[in-house]
Design an enzyme around this catalytic site. Structure first.
Site, PDB file in Angstrom:
ATOM      1  N   ASP A   9       0.991  -0.795   0.000  1.00 51.01           N
ATOM      2  CA  ASP A   9      -0.271  -0.297  -0.167  1.00 51.01           C
ATOM      3  C   ASP A   9       1.340   1.085  -0.056  1.00 51.01           C
ATOM      4  OD1 ASP A   9      -3.188   1.029   1.296  1.00 51.01           O
ATOM      5  OD2 ASP A   9      -1.561   2.135   1.483  1.00 51.01           O
ATOM      6  N   ASP A 104      -3.969   2.097  -5.184  1.00 51.10           N
ATOM      7  CA  ASP A 104      -2.859   2.379  -3.927  1.00 51.10           C
ATOM      8  C   ASP A 104      -2.360   1.219  -3.409  1.00 51.10           C
ATOM      9  OD1 ASP A 104      -4.247   2.567  -1.889  1.00 51.10           O
ATOM     10  OD2 ASP A 104      -2.422   4.557  -1.158  1.00 51.10           O
ATOM     11  N   GLU A 105      -3.398  -0.026  -3.725  1.00 51.77           N
ATOM     12  CA  GLU A 105      -2.880  -1.380  -3.184  1.00 51.77           C
ATOM     13  C   GLU A 105      -3.187  -2.396  -3.539  1.00 51.77           C
ATOM     14  OE1 GLU A 105      -5.515  -2.571   0.118  1.00 51.77           O
ATOM     15  OE2 GLU A 105      -6.572  -0.512   0.083  1.00 51.77           O
TER      16      GLU A 105
END
Ligand code: TTP
Ligand code: MG
Length: 405
Positions: A9, A104-105
């Site tokens: 992340d 974003d992860e």
């Protein structure tokens, strides 16, 4: 063979992209979400801003009160999407078993990759590449199952690398507050508190019967998680399940023409995203939040899936008009989403000449917008918004995008 799963992340994603573009912002309290005198919420806060208590989801006005010297930025979704794509491409180099969980992860199953290095070495290598190639910092959790890997990546932030050895999951989780467990929200936290349960260790010691009688199926799931048990596979689908956009107004409004124009704009945004994913949608959802924060969602489904702006808007505006006729309350937020997605070509509506013409028009507009920015073209129905478009530079984010996978 023991599974080995990484959860990666990015730290303060939106803000970090801004800081990578403008190094002068580094080390400062920075908030992405919009101007503090406008309505809306914090999307991302730098760690320096978090020291002042600023958190994602907080109204911008509250963030400003906590830290007036913070730098507030509007943000730019296309730039974040570009960074996200480059981030995911790096991860894909390490294993094909990649499951993005948002921009974003992602989870990455690296079981059987021992020849390339230990999990720790691979995690360090990922961090290094993300730093050098995308100029962002990734936090990584390493564990034998998804839930522990996710908690581990979170716990090490910022710039974390937390590895939980096989067999040590329960011990690792035990001291954490229950809110750290995925699936435990504020309400479940309160329920557990009423039972005298504050930590994951206390939760793990409950009997399945005891937790099931209070919390049903969710209770059993979090009991498993609390014991470090999570059989979910990393699923490398990466396909969108729903796409939505919403926006909070600077001032509450009941101006029907304005609401319809904003809705049209949001539908065009959703439509463009849908076409980029090569999907058609069967369900269209309208979301309204009224001035008193009452929030409603209304949906409409049809057998024929579509990807045209016109069809999405037709469905959404019908729902809007129905809702406006039913309640005469000022509107604070409006959003539109599509779900129930199917692959392009798997439905027959395209044979109809009208949607086909619209589909071609949408594609032509998409090409121009990809090249010159979204607001380079306005349709008749959004002309009313030209003043709003004009005061912002380039391709802005009027809306909060959300792509749920
Ligand atoms: P997160 O990973 O939850 O947050 P973050 O990357 O900003 O911070 P960190 O991971 O270090 O705790 O979300 C990723 C991005 O998603 C975030 O940068 C902005 C966006 N986002 C929103 O737009 N609204 C929200 O409420 C949240 C939580 C995130
Ligand atoms: Mg993040």
């Amino acid at each position: 063979m023991n599974r080995c799963i990484l959860h990666i992340d990015l730290d303060a994603f939106f803000v970090s992209v801004e800081q990578a573009l403008a190094p002068g912002l580094r080390g400062k309290p920075v908030v992405v979400g919009g101007r503090p005198d406008r309505r809306g919420v914090v999307a991302s806060a730098s760690y320096e801003a978090r020291v002042f208590g600023i958190r994602a989801g907080m109204p911008l006005s509250q963030a400003y009160r906590l830290c007036p010297q913070a730098i507030f930025l509007q943000g730019s979704f296309p730039v974040y999407r570009d960074a996200s794509e480059r981030f995911m491409a790096i991860l894909a180099d390490f294993s094909p078993c990649l499951e993005p969980g948002g921009l974003d992860e992602a989870y990455l199953d690296i079981t059987g990759c021992e020849d390339y290095g230990t999990p720790r070495q691979l995690a360090l290598c990922i961090k290094e590449r993300v730093k050098n190639e995308v100029r962002l910092i990734a936090s990584v959790g390493v564990a034998g199952c998804k839930v522990v890997a996710k908690i581990a990546s979170d716990l090490g932030k910022p710039d974390g690398l937390v590895e939980v050895a096989a067999g040590r999951e329960k011990e690792f989780l035990a001291p954490l507050p229950v809110i750290n467990l995925p699936g435990v929200g504020k309400r479940t936290e309160q329920e557990l508190k009423a039972m005298g349960i504050k930590t994951v260790g206390q939760l793990a010691a409950l009997s399945p019967e005891a937790i099931k009688s209070r919390l049903g199926a969710t209770g059993l799931m979090i009991l498993h998680y609390a014991n470090g048990i999570d059989d979910r596979q990393v699923e490398p689908t990466g396909e969108a399940k729903s796409i939505s956009r919403e926006t909070t107004f600077a001032e509450d409004t009941l101006d029907h023409a304005f609401l319809q124009a904003i809705l049209r704009y949001l539908c065009e945004r959703v439509g463009a995203e849908l076409r980029q994913e090569s999907k058609h949608a069967r369900t269209i959802t309208l979301k309204l939040r009224y001035t008193d924060f009452e929030t409603i969602t209304r949906r409409i489904s049809s057998k024929e899936a579509t990807d045209t702006d016109e069809a999405i808007f037709d469905g959404a505006v019908k729902l809007l008009n129905e809702a406006l006729a039913r309640k005469r309350k000022l509107v604070r937020l409006i959003g539109v989403g599509v779900s129930n997605l199917v692959d392009y070509g798997r439905q027959l509506g395209l044979l109809d000449s009208r949607p086909k013409r619209q589909a071609q028009l949408d594609k032509a507009i998409d090409r121009i917008r990809n090249k010159y920015g979204f607001t380079s073209i306005q349709t008749g129905r959004t002309l009313l918004l030209k003043d709003i478009f004009a005061i912002r530079e380039g391709d802005f984010t009027l809306e909060t995008p959300s792509l749920s996978r």
